[in-house]
Scaffold this active site. Structure first.
Site, mmCIF file in Angstrom:
data_model
loop_
_atom_site.group_PDB
_atom_site.id
_atom_site.type_symbol
_atom_site.label_atom_id
_atom_site.label_comp_id
_atom_site.label_asym_id
_atom_site.label_seq_id
_atom_site.Cartn_x
_atom_site.Cartn_y
_atom_site.Cartn_z
ATOM 1 N N LEU A 1 -3.540 81.378 48.379
ATOM 2 C CA LEU A 1 -3.646 80.206 49.236
ATOM 3 C C LEU A 1 -2.536 80.126 50.266
ATOM 4 O O LEU A 1 -2.712 79.544 51.336
ATOM 5 C CB LEU A 1 -3.628 78.926 48.380
ATOM 6 C CG LEU A 1 -4.787 78.761 47.385
ATOM 7 C CD1 LEU A 1 -4.541 77.552 46.510
ATOM 8 C CD2 LEU A 1 -6.101 78.630 48.132
ATOM 9 N N GLU B 1 1.846 81.688 51.289
ATOM 10 C CA GLU B 1 3.015 82.488 50.924
ATOM 11 C C GLU B 1 4.237 81.961 51.649
ATOM 12 O O GLU B 1 4.170 81.605 52.831
ATOM 13 C CB GLU B 1 2.788 83.958 51.272
ATOM 14 C CG GLU B 1 3.894 84.881 50.757
ATOM 15 C CD GLU B 1 3.511 86.346 50.875
ATOM 16 O OE1 GLU B 1 4.281 87.183 50.369
ATOM 17 O OE2 GLU B 1 2.456 86.642 51.469
ATOM 18 N N VAL C 1 1.447 81.157 46.519
ATOM 19 C CA VAL C 1 0.598 80.194 45.829
ATOM 20 C C VAL C 1 -0.822 80.735 45.738
ATOM 21 O O VAL C 1 -1.388 81.203 46.731
ATOM 22 C CB VAL C 1 0.591 78.830 46.549
ATOM 23 C CG1 VAL C 1 -0.317 77.845 45.822
ATOM 24 C CG2 VAL C 1 2.006 78.273 46.633
ATOM 25 N N LYS D 1 1.955 78.663 41.435
ATOM 26 C CA LYS D 1 3.065 78.957 42.346
ATOM 27 C C LYS D 1 3.904 80.052 41.708
ATOM 28 O O LYS D 1 4.677 79.813 40.785
ATOM 29 C CB LYS D 1 3.898 77.698 42.589
ATOM 30 C CG LYS D 1 4.979 77.856 43.642
ATOM 31 C CD LYS D 1 5.614 76.507 43.955
ATOM 32 C CE LYS D 1 6.623 76.599 45.076
ATOM 33 N NZ LYS D 1 7.184 75.262 45.428
ATOM 34 N N ASP E 1 12.768 66.178 51.478
ATOM 35 C CA ASP E 1 11.960 67.013 52.375
ATOM 36 C C ASP E 1 10.589 66.375 52.580
ATOM 37 O O ASP E 1 9.556 67.023 52.396
ATOM 38 C CB ASP E 1 11.834 68.424 51.815
ATOM 39 C CG ASP E 1 11.392 69.437 52.872
ATOM 40 O OD1 ASP E 1 11.459 69.105 54.075
ATOM 41 O OD2 ASP E 1 10.972 70.543 52.495
#
Length: 450
Positions: free
Chosen positions: A127, A129, A135, A150, A245
């Site tokens: 999905l 990187e 992932v 992950k 974040d």
């Protein structure tokens, strides 16, 4: 020495370490408040490994400081965990816990549990990187459900990145519907894999799909997304955890519209307001002016600035402060809209390291809605955005207070009574509304940005 006596000795050493007893011979207090492990022989190394294994599995933040305490409930859980500790191999000593990487052997969880074993999961497709992880969409034989895997690449000398360990330790402690769920941790010689709940997309992709080009998202969905984001952050901040974040890529969106905070790699537990942290946090567009100006003394207001940027972006369909070159370009984008701060409106701002008048253009303060007219389309939107996007961090609204803002008065009052782990969409009348337009077609989604 008998095995039982050895185990007892190790337990005593571990408890002394976790309870921060300064008299313990294997610990040395440092001026910055962190404890270091003194070079020693096998017993010291062994108890260090065991302690970190416990910290991970008992969800205690690895960035422990001298004022941290171990509760009695943790002590009881640790006692039980010690009975199943595996044999621990050699690790290096004299590393500060706040900065060290964790060797592969320290992550291993022993026992007959079906969890923690690679054969329990199947990789289906990649999905995304990142710099240290990839992932995958996966399938769990344990639950017969789709999951997100992950996969973190381990290096023989350096071990797992500390950000990964910090993310795992915090996520195992945070249980909330608006925070992504960490189901399992799988350790092999080459990789460390976090098994997350699978969520179909993130807010960045959702906005690109439905709200880009200046149109923005459906105002009713914006309100639901913002409420969930504040709900998740209220839970984190109440536990003195800063995400650090907050950006659209780290906000996952499920098929029914559930928003979930993800990627806690930069997050940390904040125990007292006086602690200082790195200013290299948060992607530039969502970084608050106090941090851009070099402040390392920040609190929950750090996350709230990102919330404000995301709120305006959802409304307008375009990034709020898209700096393109450097820190000062980012500051210029902010000050052009909100005005350049002075000592009169923000006491102490001129003493921040990066506050250099020769590099700043001075703009007058003006209403936020003059720069973003869409904020006037609905009641209390401009007021909410202004409360979040305050230059002075001390004036920035908190997550809990923001949930009580008049902007949310149209939502059912039952939303405020829900248990932490219950979705807002269980309340009658709460549902995701169809977006008015689709800006692109894409059948692939990326989750859990790395």
């Amino acid at each position: 020495m008998a095995s039982g006596a050895t185990d007892s000795s190790r337990q005593n050493s571990i408890f002394a370490f976790l309870n921060k007893r300064p008299s313990h011979p294997l610990l040395r207090s440092e001026p910055n408040g962190f404890e270091t492990i003194t070079p020693s022989t096998y017993p010291a190394v062994s108890f260090m490994q065991a302690a970190i294994n416990i910290l991970i599995n008992q969800s205690i933040n690895l960035s422990l400081t001298s004022d941290s305490e171990l509760t009695s409930s943790h002590s009881l859980a640790i006692t039980a965990r010690l009975q199943n500790l595996c044999a621990l191999s050699r690790i290096s000593t004299t590393h500060q816990l706040a900065r060290r990487s964790i060797c592969m052997s320290e992550i291993y969880i022993s026992g007959d549990s079906p969890f923690g074993k690679s054969e329990a999961y199947i990789k289906l497709e990649q999905l995304g990187e990142g710099s240290y992880a990839t992932v995958f969409k996966g399938f769990s034989h344990l639950t017969n459900q789709i999951v997100a895997l992950k996969e973190i690449r381990l290096q023989e000398e350096e071990g797992a990145p500390f950000t990964a360990i910090r993310e795992a330790s915090l996520l195992k402690e945070l249980k909330h519907n608006n925070i992504v769920t960490l189901h399992d941790i799988v350790h092999t010689r080459e990789t460390l894999t976090f098994v997350f709940e699978y969520v179909h997309t993130d807010l960045s992709q959702y906005m690109e799909r439905y709200g880009s080009g200046g149109g923005g998202l459906d105002p009713r969905n914006v309100k639901l997304f913002l409420f969930q984001l504040l709900r998740g952050l209220t839970y984190c901040h109440r536990r003195r955890v800063l995400h650090r974040d907050v950006k659209p890529q780290n906000l996952l969106i499920s098929e029914i519209g559930e928003l979930k905070l993800a990627d806690f790699g930069l997050a940390r537990a904040k125990s007292v307001p006086s602690h200082t942290y790195s200013h290299e946090v948060v992607t530039l567009w969502y970084r608050p002016p106090d941090v851009l100006l070099g402040s390392t003394e920040y609190s929950t207001s750090l996350d709230m600035w990102g919330v404000g940027c995301i709120f305006v972006e959802m409304i307008t369909g375009t990034p709020t402060f898209p700096g393109v070159r450097c820190t000062y370009d980012q500051l210029d984008k902010i000050f052009k809209v909100l005005g350049t701060p002075t000592e009169e409106c923000w006491p102490g701002v001129s003493r921040l390291p990066a506050y250099k008048p020769n590099k700043l253009t001075f703009y007058k303060k003006k209403k936020l809605g003059l720069s973003f007219p869409r904020l006037y389309d609905s009641a209390d939107v401009e007021s909410m955005a202004t409360s979040l996007l305050q230059l002075n961090p001390e004036k920035r609204i908190g997550a809990k207070e923001a949930l009580e803002h008049p902007y949310f008065k149209s939502l059912p009052t039952k939303l405020y009574e829900l248990p932490d782990e219950v979705s807002i969409f269980t309340v009658e009348g709460c549902h995701l509304f169809p977006e008015s337009k689709l800006t692109y077609t894409d059948s692939g989604y990326v989750v859990l940005k790395t």
